[in-house]
Design an enzyme around this catalytic site. Structure first.
Site, PDB file in Angstrom:
ATOM      1  N   CYS A 294      -9.169  -0.344  -0.372  1.00 23.24           N
ATOM      2  CA  CYS A 294     -10.658  -0.059  -0.314  1.00 23.24           C
ATOM      3  C   CYS A 294     -11.066  -1.436  -1.021  1.00 23.24           C
ATOM      4  O   CYS A 294     -10.138  -2.319  -0.981  1.00 23.24           O
ATOM      5  CB  CYS A 294     -11.112   1.270  -1.456  1.00 23.24           C
ATOM      6  SG  CYS A 294     -10.777   1.101  -3.051  1.00 23.24           S
TER       7      CYS A 294
ATOM      8  N   HIS B   6      14.916   6.467 -14.692  1.00 23.82           N
ATOM      9  CA  HIS B   6      13.505   6.460 -14.297  1.00 23.82           C
ATOM     10  C   HIS B   6      13.147   7.640 -13.443  1.00 23.82           C
ATOM     11  O   HIS B   6      12.048   8.267 -13.241  1.00 23.82           O
ATOM     12  CB  HIS B   6      13.225   5.316 -13.191  1.00 23.82           C
ATOM     13  CG  HIS B   6      13.589   4.207 -13.964  1.00 23.82           C
ATOM     14  ND1 HIS B   6      12.738   3.585 -14.950  1.00 23.82           N
ATOM     15  CD2 HIS B   6      14.552   3.029 -13.948  1.00 23.82           C
ATOM     16  CE1 HIS B   6      13.168   2.646 -15.618  1.00 23.82           C
ATOM     17  NE2 HIS B   6      14.110   2.194 -14.736  1.00 23.82           N
TER      18      HIS B   6
ATOM     19  N   ASP C 181     -11.046   2.181   3.604  1.00 20.21           N
ATOM     20  CA  ASP C 181     -12.914   2.327   3.711  1.00 20.21           C
ATOM     21  C   ASP C 181     -13.265   1.082   4.378  1.00 20.21           C
ATOM     22  O   ASP C 181     -12.474   0.095   4.879  1.00 20.21           O
ATOM     23  CB  ASP C 181     -13.496   2.681   2.626  1.00 20.21           C
ATOM     24  CG  ASP C 181     -13.331   1.808   1.251  1.00 20.21           C
ATOM     25  OD1 ASP C 181     -12.886   0.640   1.610  1.00 20.21           O
ATOM     26  OD2 ASP C 181     -14.124   2.074   0.479  1.00 20.21           O
TER      27      ASP C 181
ATOM     28  N   THR D  67     -11.859  -2.436  -4.381  1.00 17.88           N
ATOM     29  CA  THR D  67     -10.986  -2.930  -5.421  1.00 17.88           C
ATOM     30  C   THR D  67      -9.724  -2.361  -5.386  1.00 17.88           C
ATOM     31  O   THR D  67      -8.600  -2.964  -6.142  1.00 17.88           O
ATOM     32  CB  THR D  67     -11.736  -2.237  -6.723  1.00 17.88           C
ATOM     33  OG1 THR D  67     -11.744  -0.943  -6.449  1.00 17.88           O
ATOM     34  CG2 THR D  67     -13.317  -3.150  -6.930  1.00 17.88           C
TER      35      THR D  67
ATOM     36  N   GLY E 222     -10.727   3.142  -6.333  1.00 19.70           N
ATOM     37  CA  GLY E 222     -11.323   4.338  -5.812  1.00 19.70           C
ATOM     38  C   GLY E 222     -10.297   5.150  -5.262  1.00 19.70           C
ATOM     39  O   GLY E 222      -9.795   6.352  -5.517  1.00 19.70           O
TER      40      GLY E 222
ATOM     41  N   HIS F  18      10.940   1.413 -10.680  1.00 18.98           N
ATOM     42  CA  HIS F  18      10.709   2.549 -11.706  1.00 18.98           C
ATOM     43  C   HIS F  18       9.913   3.627 -11.467  1.00 18.98           C
ATOM     44  O   HIS F  18      10.382   4.802 -11.968  1.00 18.98           O
ATOM     45  CB  HIS F  18      10.260   1.918 -13.060  1.00 18.98           C
ATOM     46  CG  HIS F  18      11.065   0.674 -13.560  1.00 18.98           C
ATOM     47  ND1 HIS F  18      10.799  -0.075 -14.579  1.00 18.98           N
ATOM     48  CD2 HIS F  18      12.321   0.286 -12.988  1.00 18.98           C
ATOM     49  CE1 HIS F  18      11.744  -0.710 -15.112  1.00 18.98           C
ATOM     50  NE2 HIS F  18      12.728  -0.655 -14.054  1.00 18.98           N
TER      51      HIS F  18
HETATM   52  C1  RB5 Z   1     -17.288   0.396  -1.537  1.00 21.88           C
HETATM   53  O1  RB5 Z   1     -18.572  -0.240  -1.608  1.00 21.88           O
HETATM   54  C2  RB5 Z   1     -16.365   0.430  -2.732  1.00 21.88           C
HETATM   55  O2  RB5 Z   1     -17.000   1.197  -3.790  1.00 21.88           O
HETATM   56  C3  RB5 Z   1     -15.022   1.070  -2.415  1.00 21.88           C
HETATM   57  O3  RB5 Z   1     -14.306   0.330  -1.400  1.00 21.88           O
HETATM   58  C4  RB5 Z   1     -14.077   0.875  -3.622  1.00 21.88           C
HETATM   59  O4  RB5 Z   1     -13.985  -0.567  -4.031  1.00 21.88           O
HETATM   60  C5  RB5 Z   1     -14.063   1.898  -4.519  1.00 21.88           C
HETATM   61  O5  RB5 Z   1     -13.252   1.993  -5.648  1.00 21.88           O
END
Ligand code: RB5
Length: 148
Positions: free
Chosen positions: A64, A132, A7, A66, A69, A97
């Site tokens: 993304c 595993h 994203d 973090t 998501g 594993h």
């Molecule tokens: C987008 O702003 C952010 O929420 C997305 O990239 C991600 O980090 C979601 O887990």
């Protein structure tokens, strides 16, 4: 073949990873954000993971902001074992594993140097099998039991 998607939160890091894939002669297919504009990570995860499930891609890389998501979305899909990795130890052991078929990372969490070492480790580590495999089979059992 590597399917890679992000994203907007992972767009910049996706570019770094693609440059690395090119340098290292990997074939790749790119999905998701093609500029900095906001898009929804579940749609990217679905489109990219489909390429792993139909055999077009051996592995996928999803990014993304973090990594959380997009890994949540990927792990909703039967047959996908997506691993959110923040270091090379995780990348190594999720291949050894968990036989992970999707690598997830956070573009706002990792610098390019660390991310590229994670990608390198993930793509060069094989599944150990043995005990595993039994645990992977148990994961598949859960998927089958929960089918609506
Ligand atoms: C987008 O702003 C952010 O929420 C997305 O990239 C991600 O980090 C979601 O887990």
């Amino acid at each position: 073949m590597i399917a890679i998607g992000s994203d907007h939160g992972g767009y910049e890091l996706k570019g770094e990873v693609i440059a690395w894939l090119k340098e290292n002669n990997y074939e790749y297919m790119e999905f998701g954000c093609m500029d900095g504009n906001s898009i929804d990570y579940p749609n990217v995860a679905e489109e990219v993971c489909a390429k792993v499930l139909d055999g077009t891609a051996e592995y996928a890389i999803l990014i993304c902001g973090t990594g959380i998501g997009i890994s949540m979305a990927a792990n909703k899909i039967n047959g996908i074992r997506a691993a959110l990795c923040t270091d090379t130890y995780m990348a190594k052991y999720t291949r050894l594993h968990n036989n992970a078929n999707v690598l997830c990372m956070g573009g706002r969490v990792l610098g390019a140097g660390a991310a590229l070492e994670i990608v390198d480790t993930f793509l060069h580590t094989g599944f150990e099998g043995g005990r595993h495999q039994r645990r992977i089979d148990l994961l598949t059992d859960i998927e089958n039991k929960m089918k609506g």
